[in-house]
Scaffold this active site. Sequence first.
Site, short mmCIF file in Angstrom:
data_model
loop_
_atom_site.label_atom_id
_atom_site.label_comp_id
_atom_site.label_asym_id
_atom_site.label_seq_id
_atom_site.Cartn_x
_atom_site.Cartn_y
_atom_site.Cartn_z
N ASP A 72 2.15 -9.01 -0.29
CA ASP A 72 1.43 -9.36 -1.53
C ASP A 72 0.23 -10.25 -1.21
O ASP A 72 -0.85 -10.09 -1.80
CB ASP A 72 2.37 -10.06 -2.51
CG ASP A 72 3.49 -9.15 -2.96
OD1 ASP A 72 3.27 -7.92 -3.00
OD2 ASP A 72 4.59 -9.65 -3.25
N GLY A 110 9.34 -18.88 0.05
CA GLY A 110 9.02 -18.31 -1.27
C GLY A 110 7.82 -17.39 -1.19
O GLY A 110 6.93 -17.58 -0.35
N ASP A 112 9.44 -17.49 6.14
CA ASP A 112 9.89 -16.53 5.13
C ASP A 112 8.79 -15.48 4.94
O ASP A 112 7.68 -15.83 4.54
CB ASP A 112 10.15 -17.31 3.82
CG ASP A 112 10.60 -16.42 2.67
OD1 ASP A 112 10.86 -15.22 2.90
OD2 ASP A 112 10.69 -16.94 1.54
N ASN A 166 8.29 -11.31 -11.84
CA ASN A 166 9.75 -11.51 -11.73
C ASN A 166 10.07 -12.96 -11.43
O ASN A 166 9.26 -13.66 -10.81
CB ASN A 166 10.33 -10.72 -10.54
CG ASN A 166 10.17 -9.22 -10.68
OD1 ASN A 166 10.16 -8.69 -11.78
ND2 ASN A 166 10.04 -8.54 -9.55
N MET A 167 11.27 -13.37 -11.80
CA MET A 167 11.80 -14.61 -11.25
C MET A 167 12.62 -14.20 -10.03
O MET A 167 13.48 -13.33 -10.11
CB MET A 167 12.70 -15.32 -12.28
CG MET A 167 13.16 -16.68 -11.82
SD MET A 167 11.80 -17.82 -11.45
CE MET A 167 11.47 -18.51 -13.06
N GLY A 210 3.24 -7.97 -8.69
CA GLY A 210 2.00 -8.14 -9.46
C GLY A 210 1.58 -9.60 -9.49
O GLY A 210 0.44 -9.96 -9.14
N ALA A 211 2.50 -10.45 -9.93
CA ALA A 211 2.20 -11.89 -10.04
C ALA A 211 1.82 -12.47 -8.68
O ALA A 211 0.88 -13.27 -8.56
CB ALA A 211 3.39 -12.63 -10.62
P1 ATP Z 1 6.77 -8.04 2.86
O1 ATP Z 1 7.58 -6.93 2.23
O2 ATP Z 1 7.53 -8.87 3.86
O3 ATP Z 1 6.03 -8.86 1.88
P2 ATP Z 1 5.31 -5.82 3.85
O4 ATP Z 1 6.47 -5.10 4.48
O5 ATP Z 1 4.77 -5.29 2.59
O6 ATP Z 1 5.62 -7.35 3.71
P3 ATP Z 1 4.03 -6.25 6.40
O7 ATP Z 1 3.30 -5.18 7.10
O8 ATP Z 1 5.35 -6.66 6.94
O9 ATP Z 1 4.09 -5.84 4.86
O10 ATP Z 1 3.12 -7.57 6.32
C1 ATP Z 1 1.92 -7.61 5.59
C2 ATP Z 1 0.91 -8.43 6.35
O11 ATP Z 1 1.40 -9.76 6.50
C3 ATP Z 1 0.62 -7.93 7.77
O12 ATP Z 1 -0.39 -6.95 7.75
C4 ATP Z 1 0.19 -9.22 8.46
O13 ATP Z 1 -1.16 -9.49 8.18
C5 ATP Z 1 1.04 -10.30 7.75
N1 ATP Z 1 2.29 -10.62 8.48
C6 ATP Z 1 3.52 -10.14 8.22
N2 ATP Z 1 4.43 -10.65 9.06
C7 ATP Z 1 3.76 -11.50 9.87
C8 ATP Z 1 4.13 -12.33 10.98
N3 ATP Z 1 5.39 -12.40 11.41
N4 ATP Z 1 3.16 -13.06 11.58
C9 ATP Z 1 1.87 -12.99 11.17
N5 ATP Z 1 1.46 -12.22 10.14
C10 ATP Z 1 2.39 -11.48 9.49
O1 RIB Z 2 6.93 -8.47 -2.54
C1 RIB Z 2 7.83 -9.51 -2.82
C2 RIB Z 2 8.28 -9.43 -4.25
O2 RIB Z 2 9.01 -8.23 -4.43
C3 RIB Z 2 9.22 -10.54 -4.66
O3 RIB Z 2 8.55 -11.67 -5.17
C4 RIB Z 2 10.12 -9.87 -5.67
O4 RIB Z 2 9.95 -10.32 -6.98
C5 RIB Z 2 9.85 -8.37 -5.54
O5 RIB Z 2 9.15 -7.91 -6.63
#
Ligand code: ATP
Ligand code: RIB
Length: 294
Positions: free
Chosen positions: A239, A274, A233, A9-10, A39-40
């Site tokens: 991912d 990002g 962020d 996605n963009m 995926g990307a």
């Molecule tokens: P997102 O949707 O924000 O990409 P998610 O909800 O899929 O993430 P999370 O459990 O929030 O998954 O985070 C994935 C991993 O990222 C965690 O297991 C941890 O290793 C790391 N992580 C996330 N937030 C933090 C934070 N505030 N500080 C340090 N590590 C973090």
């Molecule tokens: O997990 C983050 C991703 O979810 C973003 O990059 C966005 O494209 C959505 O697919």
Amino acid sequence: MITVIGSINMDLVVQTDDFPKQGETVLGQLFTTVPGGKGANQAVAAARLGGQVQMVASVGNDSFGLELLENLQANAVDISGVRQSSEVASGIANILLSDGDNRIIVVSGANFEVTPSYIDEMQESIRKSKLVILQLEIPIPTILHTLELCSTLNIPVLLNPAPAGGYDKKFMRYTTYLTPNETECEQIFGMDMESALESHPNKLIVTLGSAGARYYDGDRHIIVEGFKTEVVDTTGAGDTFNGAFAFAIVEGYALKEAVQFANAAASLSVEKFGAQGGMPTRTDVEARLGSDQR
Ligand code: ATP
Ligand code: RIB
């Protein structure tokens, strides 16, 4: 070779002090476009760590599509399995960022052209994989089809069940590792986390945000602590965790060490803006593992 079969996605990112309520308009601070898609993102995470990665995916024949392909190539991801649709626009994600948190709407576009028949066309490339990574931003019939194919080919699969709405109970049987966050875990299993973990030893790994991640080893609950850091962020933290976990497993790490490696990588990723902006190299991750930030 790691094969990621998933979305590109963009990301159209708006930073705002306040999320608008229904019917309300607020003034935002910043608008940016950055490459994303689960995926990307997972492909770039694994490739930046030094993994050999190919993607099976689809973008539109438009300016976003070209930019997204260039970005994958710049990150050393093999894009020979990415088709360009002449019918549909590239996928986008509308991301609202506020106070370190996000709200995301994905419009799938060309991602929905990753069909079961396209997977069949790509079978010879997929066959080379040591591990396949899937998420749920491509058509759901393609997920089951790919899981069945990988099972026949004896290829382990990491399924990151996000967004969890598309999860089907049939998936678990063919999945080697399932990596939901806490909310997704509850949505998928409809029971408390401990019981879900105990039903899937060494297979279900639940990410816990800043607290790290956990799984059940058949005997004990293993909580692998996260690394403390300054968050800019969190988009793409999950991912980065998945891409890094896949990389570590393919490198031969034991489960606990792979989760630890993934926590370290993901903690670095949240320090920059990002989804892909903060994804680390292997040297960065090893430095964090050697630090005392837990
Ligand atoms: P997102 O949707 O924000 O990409 P998610 O909800 O899929 O993430 P999370 O459990 O929030 O998954 O985070 C994935 C991993 O990222 C965690 O297991 C941890 O290793 C790391 N992580 C996330 N937030 C933090 C934070 N505030 N500080 C340090 N590590 C973090
Ligand atoms: O997990 C983050 C991703 O979810 C973003 O990059 C966005 O494209 C959505 O697919």
